[in-house]
Every structure is written in C-alpha cells, then in structure tokens.
Scaffold this active site. Sequence first.
Site, PDB file in Angstrom:
ATOM      1  N   ASP A   5      -2.739  -5.812  -6.083  1.00 42.30           N
ATOM      2  CA  ASP A   5      -3.793  -5.529  -5.266  1.00 42.30           C
ATOM      3  C   ASP A   5      -4.997  -5.876  -4.752  1.00 42.30           C
ATOM      4  O   ASP A   5      -5.668  -5.859  -6.115  1.00 42.30           O
ATOM      5  CB  ASP A   5      -3.347  -4.208  -5.202  1.00 42.30           C
ATOM      6  CG  ASP A   5      -3.459  -3.660  -5.671  1.00 42.30           C
ATOM      7  OD1 ASP A   5      -5.060  -2.673  -5.888  1.00 42.30           O
ATOM      8  OD2 ASP A   5      -3.272  -3.282  -6.942  1.00 42.30           O
ATOM      9  N   GLU A  20      -6.454   8.437  -1.161  1.00 40.90           N
ATOM     10  CA  GLU A  20      -6.944   8.737  -2.132  1.00 40.90           C
ATOM     11  C   GLU A  20      -8.605   9.488  -2.179  1.00 40.90           C
ATOM     12  O   GLU A  20      -9.074   9.632  -2.741  1.00 40.90           O
ATOM     13  CB  GLU A  20      -7.305   7.451  -3.031  1.00 40.90           C
ATOM     14  CG  GLU A  20      -7.780   7.072  -2.302  1.00 40.90           C
ATOM     15  CD  GLU A  20      -8.471   5.048  -3.645  1.00 40.90           C
ATOM     16  OE1 GLU A  20      -8.986   5.259  -4.166  1.00 40.90           O
ATOM     17  OE2 GLU A  20      -7.640   4.105  -3.161  1.00 40.90           O
TER      18      GLU A  20
END
Length: 216
Positions: free
Chosen positions: A7, A100
């Site tokens: 990613d 997150e």
Amino acid sequence: MMIKGIDVSHWNGEIDFNKVKKAGYEFVIIKAGGSDKGFYTDSKFNKNYEKAKAAGLNVGAYYFVGKNFKGAESGKADAERFIKILAGKQFEYPVYVDIETLEYRYRDVGTDAAIAFCETMEKAGFFCGIYASDISGFKEMLIRDRITKYSVWVARYGTEPKYMKDYGMWQYSSKGRVDGIAGSVDLDYSKVDYAKTIKSKGFNGFKKPVKKKEVK
C-alpha cells in the site's frame, strides 16, 4: 492462499510499478485522500492509479479520516467525498476507510461513523472495508460486534493478527523493501481473491457480467 501486495501514498515518491509487478506483487492499495488535514485528494493518487493499472496490478484505494470522524452524519459525508475522488475509476480490490486516528473515548460514535461510511459506499456500488491496527484500532477504537459484515484490513507487525483473526487482508510490515520503490513501503498479504469477487459481482466500477442464455 496469501496474495502479496503493497500500500502506498505520496510519501513513497515516484514508483516504478512495472518493477513492483516483476518482483512478485499482485496488488496495490493506493491512498486516495482524506479528512485529517482538511479535505483533500492525495497528490500522487491519480498518477499512482494510472501507473499501477498500466503495470497490470490489481488496485484498491483507501481514505484516511480525521479526528472529527464521529457519528453517522460525519461518516456519510466523508464517504461522499471519497466517492467523488474515485469517480470514473475501477478497483479490483476493496476501497477502505482508514480509522487509525480515532480517539478511544469516542468508540461508540466512531463505530457509527465507520458503519455509515461503509453503508454509503455500498449504496454507491463499492466493495468497502475498514483498516485499523489489530489492538489499538479494532479492539479499542471500534465495537467489533457491529462491524462484522465488513471486510477487514488489519495492521499488525511481526506476528499475525491475534484479535481480528478473521481478516481479509493483513498489513504485516511498514519497512518493506521492494524493487521500484525508494525507501520503505508497507507490505500486505490478502487471503481473499477480491478481484474475482468484485469483478463477478460488478462492484467498484465494474459491470456485472451478463450470463449468456443457453441454446436449447
């Protein structure tokens, strides 16, 4: 089955996706934008998308939410921004909400926002999932029993996830070295053949295949 992927975002600089492909990686999840610093599209998103597609990689995307991601209204608004960024593109892998940065004390309303985000994406025809770390994310920031219907992309380095064991994708390192990328890059495993499901069901900009009628 573990499918190798990475990613990336603008922090990874210029990427030679042809070299990434030749190194044995099959998919890439690209940062599309977020709401953590105003509302923005990642500066490398469109270029990374085009180059990854041209290299023959399967592509997914993620949207990084900020600390104001609280409640269903906020979740829906961020999803609508994400949809605009993704317009006109096709993704063989899921599109994820990255939670997150949420605060533990807002676990209830953070879960409300995540569900509203995913529901809005699904109504628009996307295969949506949630990204977070194994313990500090999925265990402490979200109410697990309320998000079981969504695909999970979980981060845990050094060892396989212990809390979110039923994951679809696992980010297992943030210090990977991959030919075609200068410096460290996040490494992932997918244990689900998302490309097959997404294409066959007509999600993420793909048209659902039309079954041919049998000739009697």
